[in-house]
Design a protein around this motif. Structure first.
Motif, PDB file in Angstrom:
ATOM      1  N   UNK A 182      -7.765  31.913   1.411  1.00  0.00           N
ATOM      2  CA  UNK A 182      -7.253  33.091   2.100  1.00  0.00           C
ATOM      3  C   UNK A 182      -6.379  32.677   3.274  1.00  0.00           C
ATOM      4  N   UNK A 183      -5.261  33.389   3.441  1.00  0.00           N
ATOM      5  CA  UNK A 183      -4.354  33.134   4.547  1.00  0.00           C
ATOM      6  C   UNK A 183      -3.656  34.449   4.892  1.00  0.00           C
ATOM      7  N   UNK A 184      -2.900  34.449   5.963  1.00  0.00           N
ATOM      8  CA  UNK A 184      -2.169  35.635   6.410  1.00  0.00           C
ATOM      9  C   UNK A 184      -0.679  35.391   6.181  1.00  0.00           C
ATOM     10  N   UNK A 185       0.013  36.378   5.566  1.00  0.00           N
ATOM     11  CA  UNK A 185       1.447  36.224   5.340  1.00  0.00           C
ATOM     12  C   UNK A 185       2.235  36.758   6.538  1.00  0.00           C
ATOM     13  N   UNK A 186       3.554  36.813   6.401  1.00  0.00           N
ATOM     14  CA  UNK A 186       4.420  37.230   7.516  1.00  0.00           C
ATOM     15  C   UNK A 186       4.220  38.678   7.938  1.00  0.00           C
ATOM     16  N   UNK A 229      -3.395  39.851   3.996  1.00  0.00           N
ATOM     17  CA  UNK A 229      -4.229  38.731   3.572  1.00  0.00           C
ATOM     18  C   UNK A 229      -3.799  38.293   2.175  1.00  0.00           C
ATOM     19  N   UNK A 230      -3.496  37.015   2.048  1.00  0.00           N
ATOM     20  CA  UNK A 230      -3.189  36.428   0.746  1.00  0.00           C
ATOM     21  C   UNK A 230      -4.475  35.791   0.233  1.00  0.00           C
ATOM     22  N   UNK A 231      -4.818  36.057  -1.015  1.00  0.00           N
ATOM     23  CA  UNK A 231      -5.996  35.449  -1.630  1.00  0.00           C
ATOM     24  C   UNK A 231      -5.604  34.846  -2.958  1.00  0.00           C
ATOM     25  N   UNK A 232      -6.165  33.682  -3.238  1.00  0.00           N
ATOM     26  CA  UNK A 232      -5.933  33.063  -4.540  1.00  0.00           C
ATOM     27  C   UNK A 232      -7.182  32.289  -4.934  1.00  0.00           C
ATOM     28  N   UNK A 233      -7.579  32.428  -6.176  1.00  0.00           N
ATOM     29  CA  UNK A 233      -8.767  31.745  -6.681  1.00  0.00           C
ATOM     30  C   UNK A 233      -8.364  30.431  -7.312  1.00  0.00           C
ATOM     31  N   UNK A 234      -9.244  29.442  -7.167  1.00  0.00           N
ATOM     32  CA  UNK A 234      -8.950  28.142  -7.742  1.00  0.00           C
ATOM     33  C   UNK A 234     -10.192  27.383  -8.157  1.00  0.00           C
ATOM     34  N   UNK A 235      -9.938  26.322  -8.892  1.00  0.00           N
ATOM     35  CA  UNK A 235     -10.985  25.415  -9.350  1.00  0.00           C
ATOM     36  C   UNK A 235     -10.647  24.025  -8.805  1.00  0.00           C
ATOM     37  N   UNK A 236     -11.652  23.346  -8.273  1.00  0.00           N
ATOM     38  CA  UNK A 236     -11.443  22.017  -7.709  1.00  0.00           C
ATOM     39  C   UNK A 236     -11.083  21.047  -8.837  1.00  0.00           C
ATOM     40  N   UNK A 237      -9.940  20.372  -8.676  1.00  0.00           N
ATOM     41  CA  UNK A 237      -9.491  19.402  -9.673  1.00  0.00           C
ATOM     42  C   UNK A 237      -9.872  17.983  -9.254  1.00  0.00           C
TER      43      UNK A 237
END
Length: 119
Positions: free
Chosen positions: A61-65, A69-77
């Motif tokens: 999660x991060x904050x855009x301009x 709130x920007x959210x993106x799901x991921x898997x640890x590589x």
């Protein structure tokens, strides 16, 4: 012989502060932390953090301009400790291609905007 890059997508350097939530396969929160992106591509992100990310899945999660709130799901590589004692973790994105592209664009725009302001 020169080393060839076997990446599927090109990487773009970024330096965004992100918070992350570690989740298990069932989606239960098992930890959280803050890190800094090092680079991003259509397929994933490289995140630097002071502690190892010890879960299989993560929500970034991060904050855009526009303060969204920007959210993106991921898997640890992969994850490794660097020379400075920080951890660099490669995260593969799990969202749809369109969701990932929109988030990536926001990360890159935010980074370049902050970089321009800091000059």
């Amino acid at each position: 012989m020169p080393k060839t890059d076997k990446r599927k997508y090109p990487r773009v350097e970024t330096r965004n502060v992100v918070s992350y939530v570690c989740v298990d396969k069932e989606g239960n929160e098992i930890g959280e932390g803050i890190g800094e992106t090092l680079n991003i591509s259509q397929g994933g992100i490289l995140l630097k953090s002071p502690y190892p990310i010890e879960s299989e899945f993560v929500l970034l999660m991060s904050i855009d301009l526009e303060n969204n709130i920007m959210e993106i799901k991921g898997k640890i590589a992969h994850s490794k400790k660097n020379k400075s004692g920080k951890y660099e973790t490669g995260i593969s994105f799990l969202g749809t291609r369109d969701e990932n592209i929109q988030t990536i664009k926001s990360f890159i725009k935010t980074y370049h905007s902050q970089k321009t302001r800091n000059r």
